[in-house]
Scaffold this active site. Structure first.
Site, PDB file in Angstrom:
ATOM      1  N   GLU A  74       0.833  -1.193   0.000  1.00 46.38           N
ATOM      2  CA  GLU A  74       0.000   0.000   0.000  1.00 46.38           C
ATOM      3  C   GLU A  74       0.865   1.240   0.000  1.00 46.38           C
ATOM      4  OE1 GLU A  74      -2.326  -0.218   3.533  1.00 46.38           O
ATOM      5  OE2 GLU A  74      -2.689  -2.345   3.232  1.00 46.38           O
ATOM      6  N   CYS A 127       3.206   8.407   1.711  1.00 46.24           N
ATOM      7  CA  CYS A 127       3.645   7.385   2.651  1.00 46.24           C
ATOM      8  C   CYS A 127       3.881   6.113   1.838  1.00 46.24           C
ATOM      9  CB  CYS A 127       2.559   7.203   3.695  1.00 46.24           C
ATOM     10  SG  CYS A 127       2.905   5.895   4.862  1.00 46.24           S
ATOM     11  N   CYS A 159       5.936  -7.494   7.044  1.00 46.51           N
ATOM     12  CA  CYS A 159       6.931  -6.937   7.966  1.00 46.51           C
ATOM     13  C   CYS A 159       7.308  -8.006   8.981  1.00 46.51           C
ATOM     14  CB  CYS A 159       6.349  -5.717   8.688  1.00 46.51           C
ATOM     15  SG  CYS A 159       7.560  -4.875   9.736  1.00 46.51           S
ATOM     16  N   CYS A 204       5.167  -5.921  15.522  1.00 48.49           N
ATOM     17  CA  CYS A 204       4.451  -5.007  16.431  1.00 48.49           C
ATOM     18  C   CYS A 204       3.004  -5.511  16.574  1.00 48.49           C
ATOM     19  CB  CYS A 204       4.474  -3.579  15.893  1.00 48.49           C
ATOM     20  SG  CYS A 204       6.150  -2.980  15.620  1.00 48.49           S
ATOM     21  N   CYS A 260      -0.140  -3.738  14.853  1.00 49.70           N
ATOM     22  CA  CYS A 260      -0.021  -3.270  13.468  1.00 49.70           C
ATOM     23  C   CYS A 260      -0.488  -4.340  12.493  1.00 49.70           C
ATOM     24  CB  CYS A 260       1.445  -2.902  13.200  1.00 49.70           C
ATOM     25  SG  CYS A 260       1.767  -2.447  11.482  1.00 49.70           S
ATOM     26  N   GLY A 293       6.270  -2.495   6.205  1.00 44.46           N
ATOM     27  CA  GLY A 293       7.657  -2.950   6.243  1.00 44.46           C
ATOM     28  C   GLY A 293       8.551  -2.107   7.118  1.00 44.46           C
ATOM     29  N   GLU A 294       9.762  -2.617   7.313  1.00 46.35           N
ATOM     30  CA  GLU A 294      10.766  -1.930   8.131  1.00 46.35           C
ATOM     31  C   GLU A 294      11.855  -1.419   7.179  1.00 46.35           C
ATOM     32  OE1 GLU A 294      11.431  -0.729  11.143  1.00 46.35           O
ATOM     33  OE2 GLU A 294      13.389  -0.256  10.304  1.00 46.35           O
ATOM     34  N   SER A 301      11.213   6.015   8.863  1.00 43.80           N
ATOM     35  CA  SER A 301      10.674   5.620  10.159  1.00 43.80           C
ATOM     36  C   SER A 301      11.109   4.202  10.469  1.00 43.80           C
ATOM     37  CB  SER A 301       9.141   5.710  10.113  1.00 43.80           C
ATOM     38  OG  SER A 301       8.577   5.305  11.339  1.00 43.80           O
ATOM     39  N   SER A 312      10.074   4.571  16.132  1.00 42.56           N
ATOM     40  CA  SER A 312       8.789   4.147  16.695  1.00 42.56           C
ATOM     41  C   SER A 312       9.028   3.551  18.070  1.00 42.56           C
ATOM     42  CB  SER A 312       8.149   3.109  15.765  1.00 42.56           C
ATOM     43  OG  SER A 312       7.866   3.713  14.527  1.00 42.56           O
ATOM     44  N   LEU A 313       8.791   4.354  19.078  1.00 42.25           N
ATOM     45  CA  LEU A 313       9.130   3.955  20.450  1.00 42.25           C
ATOM     46  C   LEU A 313       7.978   3.175  21.098  1.00 42.25           C
ATOM     47  CD1 LEU A 313      11.575   4.347  22.304  1.00 42.25           C
ATOM     48  CD2 LEU A 313      10.516   6.447  23.148  1.00 42.25           C
ATOM     49  N   HIS A 314       6.842   3.790  21.200  1.00 45.39           N
ATOM     50  CA  HIS A 314       5.591   3.162  21.664  1.00 45.39           C
ATOM     51  C   HIS A 314       5.564   2.715  23.120  1.00 45.39           C
ATOM     52  CE1 HIS A 314       4.710   3.451  17.510  1.00 45.39           C
ATOM     53  NE2 HIS A 314       5.187   2.302  17.135  1.00 45.39           N
ATOM     54  N   ASN A 333      -5.159   3.657  15.083  1.00 46.22           N
ATOM     55  CA  ASN A 333      -6.159   3.400  14.052  1.00 46.22           C
ATOM     56  C   ASN A 333      -6.555   1.930  14.205  1.00 46.22           C
ATOM     57  OD1 ASN A 333      -7.668   3.928  11.757  1.00 46.22           O
ATOM     58  ND2 ASN A 333      -5.950   4.926  10.731  1.00 46.22           N
ATOM     59  N   CYS A 373      -0.978   1.683   8.213  1.00 45.86           N
ATOM     60  CA  CYS A 373      -0.230   0.776   7.344  1.00 45.86           C
ATOM     61  C   CYS A 373      -0.736  -0.654   7.432  1.00 45.86           C
ATOM     62  CB  CYS A 373       1.257   0.839   7.639  1.00 45.86           C
ATOM     63  SG  CYS A 373       1.697   0.500   9.326  1.00 45.86           S
TER      64      CYS A 373
HETATM   65  N1  SAH Z   1       8.509  -0.233  10.492  1.00 45.01           N
HETATM   66  C1  SAH Z   1       8.600   1.189  10.567  1.00 45.01           C
HETATM   67  C2  SAH Z   1       7.722   1.950   9.587  1.00 45.01           C
HETATM   68  C3  SAH Z   1       6.319   1.489   9.326  1.00 45.01           C
HETATM   69  S1  SAH Z   1       5.013   1.821  10.426  1.00 45.01           S
HETATM   70  C4  SAH Z   1       8.355   1.655  11.970  1.00 45.01           C
HETATM   71  O1  SAH Z   1       8.062   0.824  12.830  1.00 45.01           O
HETATM   72  O2  SAH Z   1       8.501   2.843  12.247  1.00 45.01           O
HETATM   73  C5  SAH Z   1       4.858   3.551  10.602  1.00 45.01           C
HETATM   74  C6  SAH Z   1       4.285   3.922  11.960  1.00 45.01           C
HETATM   75  O3  SAH Z   1       2.876   3.601  12.056  1.00 45.01           O
HETATM   76  C7  SAH Z   1       4.964   3.203  13.104  1.00 45.01           C
HETATM   77  O4  SAH Z   1       5.204   4.117  14.133  1.00 45.01           O
HETATM   78  C8  SAH Z   1       3.912   2.186  13.492  1.00 45.01           C
HETATM   79  O5  SAH Z   1       4.095   1.709  14.783  1.00 45.01           O
HETATM   80  C9  SAH Z   1       2.632   2.971  13.288  1.00 45.01           C
HETATM   81  N2  SAH Z   1       1.411   2.147  13.216  1.00 45.01           N
HETATM   82  C10 SAH Z   1       1.285   0.866  12.828  1.00 45.01           C
HETATM   83  N3  SAH Z   1      -0.011   0.456  12.883  1.00 45.01           N
HETATM   84  C11 SAH Z   1      -0.728   1.509  13.339  1.00 45.01           C
HETATM   85  C12 SAH Z   1      -2.105   1.725  13.610  1.00 45.01           C
HETATM   86  N4  SAH Z   1      -2.996   0.756  13.429  1.00 45.01           N
HETATM   87  N5  SAH Z   1      -2.493   2.937  14.054  1.00 45.01           N
HETATM   88  C13 SAH Z   1      -1.576   3.930  14.206  1.00 45.01           C
HETATM   89  N6  SAH Z   1      -0.256   3.798  13.953  1.00 45.01           N
HETATM   90  C14 SAH Z   1       0.179   2.599  13.534  1.00 45.01           C
END
Ligand code: SAH
Length: 363
Positions: free
Chosen positions: A100, A113, A120, A124, A127, A169-170, A201, A224-226, A300, A343
């Protein structure tokens, strides 16, 4: 990495060739150097849809290009448009994989984007992209093709202004192809987008961050810390078990020292999981003193996953603790939520629908 050939079309993808490789091809076929600039102009600036469109090239060159290369290798499976102007493409790749990519409109900004892999491997838990693991890396050409497909959705007078490698993807697990594509994206003969406006990212892979820091072009880095602690991050971002928050922050600091670019940290707020006042206080302690921006992203929701977005009062409380702690923080708006713009969401939905409709033609 080259774009996979489709069964009945063995021609390579022209976007997989670097300008110098294309230049070699031109001289081997007896064409002068300046033809390269013309072809790049048609691809990146003048938005040709086919080699036949490149009308100031000699007819013989046009037909030789057509015989030698494919300009597009992916088909558009689905094209969605949300009320806020966000558009999303689900692309069918030559080997049947799907990725996508998204165009976001915000004032004068035209951001895209882009995906770097099919699926991936980072895992996570919240995701949609990684639910079935990783299939393969995208080639340079497949990454560029997403950019050009989205560019061609814009009216002629509008230009792409920003790129974020935040699709599926990463990117740091496919750094060669990503950097090769981004070099063209930033070059004046390519899309001409300043590296300040190009964000990579990452989930946080220290060795690859160090490689990126040594790269000549300082792109903007988002991590992407989270979660503020390893205990929580190990659960949310399983690859963290092999790395750890502090090693990632050390690599981020080295990136900052090497490039002088302000870092961005991403934090997806998940109701009842990483949105407590205690998490906010831990984040303050972790990030204080760093030249950085904390981007808090509303979750999301993904069909089939149990995670939710916290309510406004909880978000407010979280925010106040960060602001009071002196953290540079920004709460991002959700864009394109009507079209599954997070994503991996659209691909996921299509897979579910395609399973139910054997023709695979469910749009
Ligand atoms: N792999 C990379 C880039 C792809 S994801 C990374 O981890 O940064 C881009 C961002 O969207 C990341 O911060 C990811 O954690 C976040 N993301 C993934 N799914 C999501 C969702 N359902 N709602 C909001 N953000 C999301």
């Amino acid at each position: 990495m080259r774009t996979p050939q489709s069964e009945n079309d063995p021609r390579p993808h022209i976007l997989d060739l670097t300008p110098s490789e294309l230049s070699v091809w031109l001289s081997e076929h007896g064409y002068p150097k300046f033809r390269l600039g013309q072809i790049l102009g048609w691809l990146y600036e003048r938005r040709a849809e086919s080699f036949a469109d490149m009308t100031d090239l000699p007819a013989r060159l046009r037909s030789e290009l057509e015989q030698a290369f494919r300009l597009w290798t992916a088909g558009i499976h689905t094209h969605q448009r949300a009320d806020d102007g966000t558009e999303k493409l689900l692309l069918n790749l030559a080997d049947g994989g799907r990725v996508e990519c998204v165009l976001l409109r915000d004032g004068l900004r035209r951001s895209i984007c882009v995906s770097s892999q099919v699926g991936c491997a980072m895992g996570c838990v919240f995701c949609a992209s990684g639910l079935d693991g990783v299939d393969r890396n995208l080639s340079r050409g497949e990454i560029l093709e997403q950019m050009l497909r989205l560019q061609r959705l814009l009216p002629e007078e509008e230009r792409l202004s920003h790129i974020v490698m935040m699709g599926m993807g990463e990117p740091l697990a496919n750094l060669d192809s990503v950097l090769s594509a981004l070099e063209v994206a930033k070059s004046p003969e390519g899309l001409g987008i300043s590296p300040r406006r190009i964000t990579i990212s990452t989930v946080g892979l220290p060795a690859a961050i160090d490689r990126l820091a040594k790269h000549a072009t300082p792109f903007h880095l988002a991590i992407s810390l989270h979660a503020p602690t390893d205990t929580l991050r190990d659960d949310l971002v399983p690859v963290n078990r092999k790395v750890g928050v502090h090693k990632i922050l050390d690599a981020a600091d080295r990136y900052f020292n090497a490039t002088g670019r302000r870092l961005t940290f991403e934090y997806v707020l998940l109701d009842g999981i990483n949105d407590s006042p205690e998490c906010a206080a831990q984040l303050v302690r972790l990030l204080r003193g760093r030249v950085s921006m904390l981007n808090v992203i509303p979750y999301n929701p993904v069909a089939g996953l149990p995670y939710q977005t916290p309510d406004a009062s909880r978000v407010h409380e979280f925010r106040n603790i960060l602001v009071d702690g002196g953290i540079n923080v920004q709460f991002r708006q959700r864009k394109g939520s009507g079209i599954d713009a997070a994503c991996g969401q659209l691909r996921r939905k299509r897979e579910l629908i395609d399973i139910e409709t054997p023709t695979g033609n469910a749009s």
